[in-house]
Design a protein around this motif. Sequence first.
Motif, PDB file in Angstrom:
ATOM      1  N   GLY A  24     -19.481  17.771 -15.782  1.00  0.00           N
ATOM      2  CA  GLY A  24     -20.594  18.713 -15.818  1.00  0.00           C
ATOM      3  C   GLY A  24     -21.608  18.447 -14.726  1.00  0.00           C
ATOM      4  O   GLY A  24     -22.135  19.382 -14.103  1.00  0.00           O
ATOM      5  N   ALA A  25     -21.869  17.170 -14.455  1.00  0.00           N
ATOM      6  CA  ALA A  25     -22.822  16.820 -13.396  1.00  0.00           C
ATOM      7  C   ALA A  25     -22.284  17.214 -12.026  1.00  0.00           C
ATOM      8  O   ALA A  25     -23.028  17.704 -11.166  1.00  0.00           O
ATOM      9  CB  ALA A  25     -23.123  15.327 -13.440  1.00  0.00           C
ATOM     10  N   PHE A  26     -20.994  17.015 -11.810  1.00  0.00           N
ATOM     11  CA  PHE A  26     -20.395  17.436 -10.534  1.00  0.00           C
ATOM     12  C   PHE A  26     -20.510  18.952 -10.363  1.00  0.00           C
ATOM     13  O   PHE A  26     -20.831  19.453  -9.284  1.00  0.00           O
ATOM     14  CB  PHE A  26     -18.932  17.012 -10.465  1.00  0.00           C
ATOM     15  N   LEU A  27     -20.238  19.691 -11.446  1.00  0.00           N
ATOM     16  CA  LEU A  27     -20.349  21.152 -11.381  1.00  0.00           C
ATOM     17  C   LEU A  27     -21.785  21.579 -11.090  1.00  0.00           C
ATOM     18  O   LEU A  27     -22.024  22.478 -10.277  1.00  0.00           O
ATOM     19  CB  LEU A  27     -19.878  21.763 -12.698  1.00  0.00           C
ATOM     20  N   ASP A  28     -22.726  20.927 -11.766  1.00  0.00           N
ATOM     21  CA  ASP A  28     -24.135  21.270 -11.557  1.00  0.00           C
ATOM     22  C   ASP A  28     -24.553  21.030 -10.108  1.00  0.00           C
ATOM     23  O   ASP A  28     -25.465  21.693  -9.602  1.00  0.00           O
ATOM     24  CB  ASP A  28     -25.025  20.440 -12.490  1.00  0.00           C
ATOM     25  N   THR A  34     -12.011  19.677 -10.435  1.00  0.00           N
ATOM     26  CA  THR A  34     -10.780  19.853 -11.205  1.00  0.00           C
ATOM     27  C   THR A  34     -10.807  18.885 -12.369  1.00  0.00           C
ATOM     28  O   THR A  34     -11.230  17.733 -12.217  1.00  0.00           O
ATOM     29  CB  THR A  34      -9.545  19.580 -10.326  1.00  0.00           C
ATOM     30  N   VAL A  35     -10.358  19.326 -13.538  1.00  0.00           N
ATOM     31  CA  VAL A  35     -10.400  18.476 -14.727  1.00  0.00           C
ATOM     32  C   VAL A  35      -9.032  18.435 -15.404  1.00  0.00           C
ATOM     33  O   VAL A  35      -8.257  19.390 -15.339  1.00  0.00           O
ATOM     34  CB  VAL A  35     -11.465  18.970 -15.731  1.00  0.00           C
ATOM     35  N   TRP A  36      -8.770  17.306 -16.040  1.00  0.00           N
ATOM     36  CA  TRP A  36      -7.531  17.156 -16.814  1.00  0.00           C
ATOM     37  C   TRP A  36      -7.742  16.127 -17.905  1.00  0.00           C
ATOM     38  O   TRP A  36      -8.432  15.126 -17.715  1.00  0.00           O
ATOM     39  CB  TRP A  36      -6.368  16.708 -15.928  1.00  0.00           C
ATOM     40  N   ASN A  37      -7.138  16.387 -19.051  1.00  0.00           N
ATOM     41  CA  ASN A  37      -7.209  15.475 -20.188  1.00  0.00           C
ATOM     42  C   ASN A  37      -5.876  15.494 -20.921  1.00  0.00           C
ATOM     43  O   ASN A  37      -5.209  16.535 -20.982  1.00  0.00           O
ATOM     44  CB  ASN A  37      -8.330  15.908 -21.154  1.00  0.00           C
ATOM     45  N   ARG A  38      -5.466  14.341 -21.431  1.00  0.00           N
ATOM     46  CA  ARG A  38      -4.175  14.273 -22.116  1.00  0.00           C
ATOM     47  C   ARG A  38      -4.148  15.166 -23.352  1.00  0.00           C
ATOM     48  O   ARG A  38      -3.130  15.763 -23.684  1.00  0.00           O
ATOM     49  CB  ARG A  38      -3.853  12.827 -22.512  1.00  0.00           C
ATOM     50  N   THR A  39      -5.272  15.250 -24.056  1.00  0.00           N
ATOM     51  CA  THR A  39      -5.378  16.131 -25.219  1.00  0.00           C
ATOM     52  C   THR A  39      -5.934  17.470 -24.776  1.00  0.00           C
ATOM     53  O   THR A  39      -7.022  17.543 -24.200  1.00  0.00           O
ATOM     54  CB  THR A  39      -6.301  15.514 -26.282  1.00  0.00           C
ATOM     55  N   ALA A  40      -5.209  18.511 -25.032  1.00  0.00           N
ATOM     56  CA  ALA A  40      -5.623  19.849 -24.587  1.00  0.00           C
ATOM     57  C   ALA A  40      -6.850  20.329 -25.352  1.00  0.00           C
ATOM     58  O   ALA A  40      -7.121  19.901 -26.472  1.00  0.00           O
ATOM     59  CB  ALA A  40      -4.472  20.828 -24.781  1.00  0.00           C
ATOM     60  N   GLY A  41      -7.609  21.225 -24.721  1.00  0.00           N
ATOM     61  CA  GLY A  41      -8.707  21.898 -25.395  1.00  0.00           C
ATOM     62  C   GLY A  41     -10.085  21.351 -25.102  1.00  0.00           C
ATOM     63  O   GLY A  41     -11.083  21.995 -25.425  1.00  0.00           O
ATOM     64  N   GLU A  45     -15.200  24.432 -22.227  1.00  0.00           N
ATOM     65  CA  GLU A  45     -16.563  24.701 -21.773  1.00  0.00           C
ATOM     66  C   GLU A  45     -16.696  24.463 -20.268  1.00  0.00           C
ATOM     67  O   GLU A  45     -17.363  25.232 -19.563  1.00  0.00           O
ATOM     68  CB  GLU A  45     -17.547  23.798 -22.522  1.00  0.00           C
ATOM     69  N   LEU A  46     -16.045  23.406 -19.784  1.00  0.00           N
ATOM     70  CA  LEU A  46     -16.128  23.109 -18.353  1.00  0.00           C
ATOM     71  C   LEU A  46     -15.473  24.205 -17.516  1.00  0.00           C
ATOM     72  O   LEU A  46     -16.001  24.596 -16.466  1.00  0.00           O
ATOM     73  CB  LEU A  46     -15.467  21.764 -18.066  1.00  0.00           C
ATOM     74  N   VAL A  47     -14.338  24.698 -17.968  1.00  0.00           N
ATOM     75  CA  VAL A  47     -13.664  25.785 -17.253  1.00  0.00           C
ATOM     76  C   VAL A  47     -14.540  27.029 -17.246  1.00  0.00           C
ATOM     77  O   VAL A  47     -14.634  27.749 -16.235  1.00  0.00           O
ATOM     78  CB  VAL A  47     -12.280  26.070 -17.878  1.00  0.00           C
ATOM     79  N   ALA A  48     -15.210  27.297 -18.359  1.00  0.00           N
ATOM     80  CA  ALA A  48     -16.113  28.440 -18.428  1.00  0.00           C
ATOM     81  C   ALA A  48     -17.259  28.306 -17.428  1.00  0.00           C
ATOM     82  O   ALA A  48     -17.806  29.312 -16.952  1.00  0.00           O
ATOM     83  CB  ALA A  48     -16.669  28.578 -19.842  1.00  0.00           C
ATOM     84  N   ARG A  49     -17.596  27.062 -17.077  1.00  0.00           N
ATOM     85  CA  ARG A  49     -18.678  26.804 -16.117  1.00  0.00           C
ATOM     86  C   ARG A  49     -18.176  26.770 -14.674  1.00  0.00           C
ATOM     87  O   ARG A  49     -18.972  26.585 -13.755  1.00  0.00           O
ATOM     88  CB  ARG A  49     -19.366  25.479 -16.454  1.00  0.00           C
TER      89      ARG A  49
END
Length: 296
Positions: A24-28, A34-41, A45-49
């Motif tokens: 979020g700070a990088f986006l701001d 680009t973001v990725w997490n082993r657990t989906a979902g 919110e970050l994608v929406a931003r």
Amino acid sequence: MSVYEDQSAVTVIGLGPMGRALAGAFLDAGLRTTVWNRTAGRDTELVARGALRAASAREAVAASPLTVVCVVNYDAADAVLRQDEVAAELKGRTVVQLSADTAARARDLGEWADRHGIRYLDGAIMTAAPSIGTDSAVFLYSGPLGLYEEVRGVLDALGGTHTHLGEDIGRAAAYDLALLDIFWTSMSGYAHALALAQAEGVTPRELARFAQGIAAILPPLFEEFAADVEDGTYSGEINPVTSAVSTMSHIVHASEAHGIDASVMRATEGLARRVIGLGHGQDGFMRVTELLGRRG
């Protein structure tokens, strides 16, 4: 001009509360993230931003010259980074590790990264997730100074203070564990104090007012006691161990009279009594540091 200033790109792997705060700070700051997490979902919110969702760890690290990793520990980090296809994509790129673990694990990962042509910095976040992007955030780093200076422009988007501790890749983790040792030992002591106070009819809020006074006297003592340990003086002029151990004994007895577990204070009292037994009863409590550091 750094390559990162041209591309304005960073990948964040790990989207727990801290990872989401980092992204979020990088986006701001206007960085393509680009973001990725082993657990989906966790990226919704970050994608929406405006964050870019990677379909895999390999795709995530390929998207940016700089990847910031923030997962629960190095086991989780290794499970992602040491995959053959991920390691191949990382060659020539930079990883900044902000997961928490031991200095030994940091050095091991640093050696692995070097063998695979991956530029690597280890780091530690010393404040809670809500501080990220604010002036109160605190970050520590270790590893090649030139690399740190190169990526610093991107890391500054996270706010707060950033300190490079040296080229030994394990130093940030060493600081992290030592500082967290202070924090969690203090929290354990405070939890015990609240339980003891309640048993005597003092409410937590009543005690908190005076507990803050205890906390206020600690910063100058930290400096004084650090000098004691570093110089080997262990001055007991203000409060010798023989006096301190008496207070510890009172805490143990009062706690156990109320059925409150006093094992932590019993352990501390035991260390103090061992110091006395070694002939250092007139020294300060920091003589315990020497005892703890003995090997064999």
